[in-house]
Design a protein around this motif. Structure first.
Motif, PDB file in Angstrom:
ATOM      1  N   PHE A 205     -20.476  12.938 -38.838  1.00 24.87           N
ATOM      2  CA  PHE A 205     -20.267  13.497 -40.173  1.00 24.87           C
ATOM      3  C   PHE A 205     -20.981  12.636 -41.212  1.00 24.87           C
ATOM      4  CE2 PHE A 205     -16.657  14.057 -37.404  1.00 24.87           C
ATOM      5  CZ  PHE A 205     -16.396  15.414 -37.467  1.00 24.87           C
ATOM      6  N   THR A 206     -21.355  13.270 -42.317  1.00 21.71           N
ATOM      7  CA  THR A 206     -21.980  12.555 -43.429  1.00 21.71           C
ATOM      8  C   THR A 206     -21.284  12.911 -44.728  1.00 21.71           C
ATOM      9  OG1 THR A 206     -24.143  12.492 -42.346  1.00 21.71           O
ATOM     10  CG2 THR A 206     -24.112  12.159 -44.722  1.00 21.71           C
ATOM     11  N   LEU A 207     -20.895  11.883 -45.465  1.00 18.21           N
ATOM     12  CA  LEU A 207     -20.338  12.029 -46.808  1.00 18.21           C
ATOM     13  C   LEU A 207     -21.409  11.597 -47.798  1.00 18.21           C
ATOM     14  CD1 LEU A 207     -16.760  10.573 -46.294  1.00 18.21           C
ATOM     15  CD2 LEU A 207     -17.217  12.762 -47.413  1.00 18.21           C
ATOM     16  N   LYS A 208     -21.678  12.452 -48.782  1.00 22.42           N
ATOM     17  CA  LYS A 208     -22.726  12.120 -49.745  1.00 22.42           C
ATOM     18  C   LYS A 208     -22.276  12.430 -51.162  1.00 22.42           C
ATOM     19  CE  LYS A 208     -27.665  12.708 -50.676  1.00 22.42           C
ATOM     20  NZ  LYS A 208     -28.935  13.331 -50.249  1.00 22.42           N
ATOM     21  N   LYS A 209     -22.501  11.450 -52.028  1.00 19.88           N
ATOM     22  CA  LYS A 209     -22.262  11.646 -53.466  1.00 19.88           C
ATOM     23  C   LYS A 209     -23.273  10.804 -54.238  1.00 19.88           C
ATOM     24  CE  LYS A 209     -18.947  11.361 -57.248  1.00 19.88           C
ATOM     25  NZ  LYS A 209     -17.609  10.920 -57.694  1.00 19.88           N
ATOM     26  N   ASP A 210     -23.997  11.447 -55.127  1.00 27.13           N
ATOM     27  CA  ASP A 210     -25.031  10.769 -55.911  1.00 27.13           C
ATOM     28  C   ASP A 210     -25.995  10.054 -54.950  1.00 27.13           C
ATOM     29  OD1 ASP A 210     -23.758  11.720 -58.200  1.00 27.13           O
ATOM     30  OD2 ASP A 210     -22.477   9.951 -58.344  1.00 27.13           O
ATOM     31  N   ASP A 211     -26.132   8.735 -55.084  1.00 29.65           N
ATOM     32  CA  ASP A 211     -27.087   8.021 -54.237  1.00 29.65           C
ATOM     33  C   ASP A 211     -26.419   7.305 -53.062  1.00 29.65           C
ATOM     34  OD1 ASP A 211     -25.731   6.227 -55.799  1.00 29.65           O
ATOM     35  OD2 ASP A 211     -27.472   4.991 -56.298  1.00 29.65           O
ATOM     36  N   ILE A 212     -25.154   7.635 -52.789  1.00 32.01           N
ATOM     37  CA  ILE A 212     -24.438   7.016 -51.676  1.00 32.01           C
ATOM     38  C   ILE A 212     -24.306   8.031 -50.537  1.00 32.01           C
ATOM     39  CG2 ILE A 212     -22.289   5.934 -50.907  1.00 32.01           C
ATOM     40  CD1 ILE A 212     -21.829   5.043 -53.789  1.00 32.01           C
ATOM     41  N   SER A 213     -24.686   7.631 -49.336  1.00 32.25           N
ATOM     42  CA  SER A 213     -24.612   8.496 -48.164  1.00 32.25           C
ATOM     43  C   SER A 213     -24.022   7.709 -46.994  1.00 32.25           C
ATOM     44  CB  SER A 213     -25.992   9.040 -47.800  1.00 32.25           C
ATOM     45  OG  SER A 213     -25.921   9.884 -46.671  1.00 32.25           O
ATOM     46  N   ILE A 214     -22.864   8.132 -46.502  1.00 35.98           N
ATOM     47  CA  ILE A 214     -22.179   7.449 -45.413  1.00 35.98           C
ATOM     48  C   ILE A 214     -22.127   8.378 -44.205  1.00 35.98           C
ATOM     49  CG2 ILE A 214     -20.043   6.321 -44.662  1.00 35.98           C
ATOM     50  CD1 ILE A 214     -21.437   4.891 -46.974  1.00 35.98           C
ATOM     51  N   THR A 215     -22.669   7.917 -43.080  1.00 36.62           N
ATOM     52  CA  THR A 215     -22.625   8.685 -41.837  1.00 36.62           C
ATOM     53  C   THR A 215     -21.713   7.968 -40.846  1.00 36.62           C
ATOM     54  OG1 THR A 215     -24.860   9.562 -42.162  1.00 36.62           O
ATOM     55  CG2 THR A 215     -23.977   9.621 -39.924  1.00 36.62           C
ATOM     56  N   PHE A 216     -20.769   8.703 -40.266  1.00 40.27           N
ATOM     57  CA  PHE A 216     -19.804   8.108 -39.342  1.00 40.27           C
ATOM     58  C   PHE A 216     -19.543   9.068 -38.192  1.00 40.27           C
ATOM     59  CE2 PHE A 216     -17.450  10.602 -42.385  1.00 40.27           C
ATOM     60  CZ  PHE A 216     -16.433  11.202 -41.660  1.00 40.27           C
ATOM     61  N   ARG A 217     -18.941   8.535 -37.124  1.00 43.08           N
ATOM     62  CA  ARG A 217     -18.669   9.324 -35.927  1.00 43.08           C
ATOM     63  C   ARG A 217     -17.250   9.076 -35.443  1.00 43.08           C
ATOM     64  NH1 ARG A 217     -23.693   7.908 -36.504  1.00 43.08           N
ATOM     65  NH2 ARG A 217     -23.046   5.738 -36.287  1.00 43.08           N
ATOM     66  N   LEU A 218     -16.674  10.071 -34.809  1.00 41.64           N
ATOM     67  CA  LEU A 218     -15.345   9.939 -34.233  1.00 41.64           C
ATOM     68  C   LEU A 218     -15.310   8.818 -33.201  1.00 41.64           C
ATOM     69  CD1 LEU A 218     -14.217  13.658 -33.723  1.00 41.64           C
ATOM     70  CD2 LEU A 218     -13.237  11.997 -35.310  1.00 41.64           C
ATOM     71  N   ASN A 219     -14.249   8.014 -33.246  1.00 44.89           N
ATOM     72  CA  ASN A 219     -14.003   6.963 -32.261  1.00 44.89           C
ATOM     73  C   ASN A 219     -15.159   5.969 -32.142  1.00 44.89           C
ATOM     74  OD1 ASN A 219     -11.480   8.228 -31.428  1.00 44.89           O
ATOM     75  ND2 ASN A 219     -12.765   9.764 -30.431  1.00 44.89           N
ATOM     76  N   ASP A 220     -15.870   5.782 -33.235  1.00 44.87           N
ATOM     77  CA  ASP A 220     -17.010   4.865 -33.263  1.00 44.87           C
ATOM     78  C   ASP A 220     -16.866   3.937 -34.466  1.00 44.87           C
ATOM     79  OD1 ASP A 220     -19.424   3.534 -33.221  1.00 44.87           O
ATOM     80  OD2 ASP A 220     -20.642   5.338 -32.989  1.00 44.87           O
ATOM     81  N   GLN A 221     -16.893   2.640 -34.208  1.00 47.91           N
ATOM     82  CA  GLN A 221     -16.715   1.676 -35.289  1.00 47.91           C
ATOM     83  C   GLN A 221     -17.983   1.500 -36.124  1.00 47.91           C
ATOM     84  OE1 GLN A 221     -15.033  -2.001 -33.910  1.00 47.91           O
ATOM     85  NE2 GLN A 221     -14.365  -2.638 -35.935  1.00 47.91           N
ATOM     86  N   ASN A 222     -19.108   1.936 -35.601  1.00 48.85           N
ATOM     87  CA  ASN A 222     -20.361   1.828 -36.345  1.00 48.85           C
ATOM     88  C   ASN A 222     -20.496   2.955 -37.367  1.00 48.85           C
ATOM     89  OD1 ASN A 222     -22.007  -0.372 -34.810  1.00 48.85           O
ATOM     90  ND2 ASN A 222     -21.121   0.924 -33.216  1.00 48.85           N
ATOM     91  N   TYR A 223     -21.118   2.661 -38.486  1.00 48.73           N
ATOM     92  CA  TYR A 223     -21.452   3.696 -39.464  1.00 48.73           C
ATOM     93  C   TYR A 223     -22.718   3.289 -40.184  1.00 48.73           C
ATOM     94  CZ  TYR A 223     -19.935   0.885 -43.495  1.00 48.73           C
ATOM     95  OH  TYR A 223     -19.830  -0.084 -44.471  1.00 48.73           O
TER      96      TYR A 223
END
Length: 307
Positions: free
Chosen positions: A112-130
């Motif tokens: 999944f990716t959360l995006k607002k303005d110039d911030i973009s966070i990509t994360f995955r289920l059961n995964d500590q990395n983002y």
């Protein structure tokens, strides 16, 4: 070639306007009022609920879970849960609260990716990395699915988008972190435009006094007069009690959005003053909590100030 006088005048006007735009004073009216008006929270064990206005009721669990207060607004259906000792929030609710866009990867339904303005966070289920943009980092708690909802660590995600987070159990509180809903767990998340300036305590008292002076005029049909030596301070009339109270307003508590204004000597009633909009709310606490925008022209409502 000579430049005409009119051209100089136009250029001067443009310069003045430009300087005003650049150096104009910070305002306090560029933020919307919060959703507190007409909110009612019933905390009884048998029929707990929260009303957002007249026709929007949401049932509360027994006991109620953790409330989320974002920029002074009580968030509806925050659905905060504790996993591995950390507060987690559904990713869809998080996106709704901060006004972000949430997308599921077309190639991987667990990404999944959360995006607002110039911030973009990509994360995955059961995964500590983002990924934060093009940089990789680690989450404190891995995102997980609970039923149909995907939960993410509340504190870390809010902070990734520039918010400050404060937790209170609603009981052991300090005067500068006073709960919006006393006696109950709640998390404050806030991120105000840096151009907005919250009212100082001194200015807040002046604003509250002006508000209650208008209330005084509604109730007694005459302009407010400051207390004087002719008044009976030990056993004042109702009108004089108002004058004494208005002259001695105090701020007992505050949080990121509100000052709690006390009318000392008159049942020690508390009102909430919005630091950014000057809105004043009537506030009643107990088994039932109610919040109502103070109507300076309603003498019936104002009677509770001295009764």
């Amino acid at each position: 070639m000579k430049i005409r006088r009119e051209v100089y005048i136009v250029l001067a006007v443009v310069l003045v306007i430009a300087l005003f735009v650049i150096f104009r004073p910070k305002g306090t009216k560029k933020i919307e009022s919060t959703n507190l008006d007409k909110i009612k929270i019933e905390t009884s064990a048998t029929d707990g609920y929260i009303n957002f206005g007249d026709n929007d009721r949401v049932a509360l669990s027994n006991p109620p879970g953790i409330f989320l207060i974002c920029n002074g607004n009580i968030v509806k259906n925050a659905s905060i849960k504790a996993f591995e000792g950390s507060s987690m929030i559904p990713s869809e609710k998080f996106a709704e609260v901060i006004g972000a866009e949430l997308k599921t990867s077309e190639k991987n339904g667990d990404e999944f990716t959360l995006k607002k303005d110039d911030i973009s966070i990509t994360f995955r289920l059961n995964d500590q990395n983002y990924e934060n943009g093009d940089k990789s980092a680690f989450l404190d708690v891995v995102p997980l699915r609970d039923g149909k909802l995907v939960y993410v660590p509340l504190k870390q995600f809010f902070e990734l988008f520039g918010y400050q987070i404060i937790y209170t159990d609603g009981i052991k509180v300090t005067s500068d972190r006073y709960p919006v809903i006393p006696m109950y767990q709640q998390i404050f998340a806030y991120n105000y435009n840096e151009k907005l300036t919250p009212k100082s305590r001194e200015d807040a008292i002046k604003t509250a006094q002006e508000t209650f002076k208008a209330c005084y005029k509604t109730v007694f049909k005459e302009k407010y007069k400051s207390p004087d030596d002719k008044m009976n301070q030990s056993s004042p009339s109702e009108q004089d009690a108002w004058r004494i109270a208005i002259d001695n307003l105090s701020i007992k508590y505050e949080n990121d959005r509100y000052y709690f204004v006390a009318i000392d000597g008159v049942n020690d009633l508390l009102y909430m003053l919005d630091k950014y909009t000057d809105d004043v709310y009537e506030f009643s606490s107990g088994q039932t909590y109610s919040y109502k925008l103070l109507d300076k022209k309603d003498p019936v409502s104002l009677k509770r100030i001295t009764n």
